[in-house]
Design an enzyme around this catalytic site. Structure first.
Site, mmCIF file in Angstrom:
data_model
loop_
_atom_site.group_PDB
_atom_site.id
_atom_site.type_symbol
_atom_site.label_atom_id
_atom_site.label_comp_id
_atom_site.label_asym_id
_atom_site.label_seq_id
_atom_site.Cartn_x
_atom_site.Cartn_y
_atom_site.Cartn_z
ATOM 1 N N HIS A 141 0.836 -1.202 0.000
ATOM 2 C CA HIS A 141 0.000 0.000 0.000
ATOM 3 C C HIS A 141 0.872 1.253 0.000
ATOM 4 O O HIS A 141 1.923 1.315 0.647
ATOM 5 C CB HIS A 141 -0.914 0.005 1.225
ATOM 6 C CG HIS A 141 -2.129 0.865 1.053
ATOM 7 N ND1 HIS A 141 -2.082 2.246 1.103
ATOM 8 C CD2 HIS A 141 -3.427 0.538 0.797
ATOM 9 C CE1 HIS A 141 -3.295 2.728 0.909
ATOM 10 N NE2 HIS A 141 -4.131 1.717 0.723
ATOM 11 N N HIS A 142 0.414 2.275 -0.746
ATOM 12 C CA HIS A 142 1.164 3.529 -0.839
ATOM 13 C C HIS A 142 1.233 4.244 0.511
ATOM 14 O O HIS A 142 2.078 5.121 0.714
ATOM 15 C CB HIS A 142 0.508 4.437 -1.883
ATOM 16 C CG HIS A 142 1.471 5.353 -2.563
ATOM 17 N ND1 HIS A 142 2.566 5.910 -1.937
ATOM 18 C CD2 HIS A 142 1.506 5.816 -3.844
ATOM 19 C CE1 HIS A 142 3.217 6.679 -2.787
ATOM 20 N NE2 HIS A 142 2.603 6.634 -3.950
ATOM 21 N N ALA A 143 0.373 3.881 1.447
ATOM 22 C CA ALA A 143 0.469 4.454 2.792
ATOM 23 C C ALA A 143 1.704 3.958 3.525
ATOM 24 O O ALA A 143 2.166 4.597 4.472
ATOM 25 C CB ALA A 143 -0.779 4.098 3.603
ATOM 26 N N ASN A 315 6.549 8.133 2.879
ATOM 27 C CA ASN A 315 6.322 8.819 1.619
ATOM 28 C C ASN A 315 7.007 10.171 1.644
ATOM 29 O O ASN A 315 6.881 10.917 2.611
ATOM 30 C CB ASN A 315 4.816 9.013 1.378
ATOM 31 C CG ASN A 315 4.125 7.714 1.036
ATOM 32 O OD1 ASN A 315 4.142 7.293 -0.110
ATOM 33 N ND2 ASN A 315 3.540 7.058 2.040
#
Length: 466
Positions: A141-143, A315
């Site tokens: 997941h990009h989280a 991120n």
């Protein structure tokens, strides 16, 4: 253990829905070691599953926390809760085991959301390729990670020594490696980070000036983190949850030669290849707008502040809105226009702090999220037309326990109103292009690979590369 979720990661979680899974992935191809035998894929899967303890990054998932007044927080599964068998899977391709079957499987798996009640990742060891290679598809997941962090994470378990053994799985906790941010105490924070924290008021004071500069450039149709002149295209529609993935690589030497001959960068050449390919594709479908398409080009802030993106996850992403010159017929003109647009965008970012870059980039991307939520899609101009990113990878050949990595292809995220994502990754001597699109909105996606090849040849001819 429960820890708060930072705003950027929370945004990726909250933006997700069935039509828009928010995970990034990589498809890797390995040549088996000499004399490995037909059971090598099974043994590779068993090695990936035989992990004494999983790293904290791969044991956390989101949960509403009463202690944080109902806000999202990371919950860390302990050994009793965590089920590694759910996350590491073994799959086989149907006959005849071509790359086509591999890409079809990747497309289907990539369109499936990761459930919040488990840690947000899955990995598949895939056998059945008729040439004997083994594939590995891993989505996260990009989280948890951005593209740069994911690349560093995969690199961290590879070696340049083909004889080395005992390399761990990417999700294995390793002694002596840095802990995740969630586990760091205030005493561990370096003095430079504390000085950065104390300087937040100065960054906040500079935010209005950064906003004014960014808006002024946007209004003048100059490259910055905000675009106000992107045309409507077939890519800018509501998407479905089904995905189609296509991938191919080209020698970096060919891209470098075009850049050297034209005085541009390899990233400029990548963008020009994409620009020409998309132009050809839209002409085929009689869907090319009269004005140039605009691409959102993510930039990793670790280039300026290396602690922001790492193998620990997280991120650290800003963006530049690049004019692609799709209204220009000549390949060289498109390349030079892209070079100028990216140069202006980089200069604009150079005047900002990392926090200001993140804020301005978020402002530039806000219309892409708000328009679908407010049901205004089609009534307002899109902020950009597609996403194109370039993530640097290893420059030499790498191995995992003797298996030679021969290809690494990024699988990324189309979003509502942005049905096409092109992500590139350099590895060894090759530049790999991964094209991820909405299966319904972007028909015949694989045609773009042919157009990319044709466009590189056109750039070579236009810039005098023999």
């Amino acid at each position: 253990m429960v820890t708060p979720i930072d705003p950027t990661s929370a945004a990726f979680l909250l933006a997700e829905n069935r039509r828009m899974p928010m995970h990034v992935a990589a498809l890797q191809l390995f040549e088996t070691p000499d004399g490995a035998g037909r059971d090598y894929p099974r043994r590779m899967f068993e090695a990936m599953s035989d992990v004494p303890r999983v790293a904290p990054l791969f044991r956390k998932h989101p949960r509403r926390s009463l202690a944080l007044a109902g806000q999202l927080a990371w919950h860390y599964d302990d050994d009793a809760e965590f089920d590694l068998g759910h996350h590491v899977r073994h799959a086989a391709l149907p006959r005849p085991g071509r790359i086509r079957e591999l890409l079809d499987l990747t497309s289907r798996v990539h369109g499936t959301r990761l459930a919040w009640d488990r840690p947000l990742w899955e990995s598949y060891v895939i056998e059945g390729l008729r040439d004997g290679r083994v594939a590995m598809y891993t989505k996260t997941h990009h989280a948890l990670v951005d593209g740069i962090s994911a690349m560093r994470l995969m690199q961290s378990v590879l070696t340049t020594d083909p004889a080395q053994r005992g390399m761990p799985a990417p999700w294995a906790e390793r002694p002596g490696t840095s802990r995740s941010r969630a586990e760091r105490s205030l005493a561990d924070v370096p003095a430079s980070a504390l000085r950065t924290a104390l300087g937040l008021s100065a960054e906040a004071a500079g935010m209005p000036a950064a906003l004014v500069r960014t808006l002024n450039k946007g209004l003048r149709n100059e490259t910055s983190a905000i675009s106000l002149y992107a045309p409507r295209t077939m890519f800018n529609q509501t998407i479905s949850g089904a995905r189609r993935f296509a991938a191919q690589d080209w020698p970096i030497a060919r891209l470098r030669a075009v850049g050297k001959s034209s005085g541009t960068t390899i990233n400029d050449v990548v963008l020009a290849m994409c620009s020409g390919a998309v132009r050809r594709y839209l002409i085929e479908l009689d869907a090319l707008p009269e004005t140039t398409l605009v691409a959102m080009v993510p930039v990793g802030l670790n280039a300026r502040d290396s602690h922001l993106a790492s193998a620990d996850g997280g991120n650290a992403v800003g963006s530049v809105m690049c004019r692609l010159g799709t209204d220009l017929e000549d390949a060289a003109d498109r390349l030079m226009g892209i070079h100028g647009s990216m140069r202006d965008g980089k200069q604009a970012l150079a005047s900002m702090t990392p926090a200001q870059i993140v804020a301005m980039s978020a402002l530039g991307q806000a219309p892409a999220i708000l328009a679908p939520l407010l049901r205004m899609q089609g009534l307002v101009r899109p902020p950009y037309n597609l996403i194109i990113s370039n993530v640097p990878g290893p420059r030499t050949t790498h191995y995992w326990n003797g298996a030679k990595l021969v290809g690494s292809y990024p699988v990324s995220i189309p979003i509502n109103g942005m049905a096409l994502n092109i992500t590139c990754t350099s590895y060894d001597t090759q530049m790999a292009f991964g094209l991820t699109g909405c299966r319904r909105t972007v028909p015949h996606l694989q045609r773009l690979l042919t157009h990319l090849d044709d466009e590189l040849a056109a750039l070579e001819q236009a810039t005098g590369v023999s």
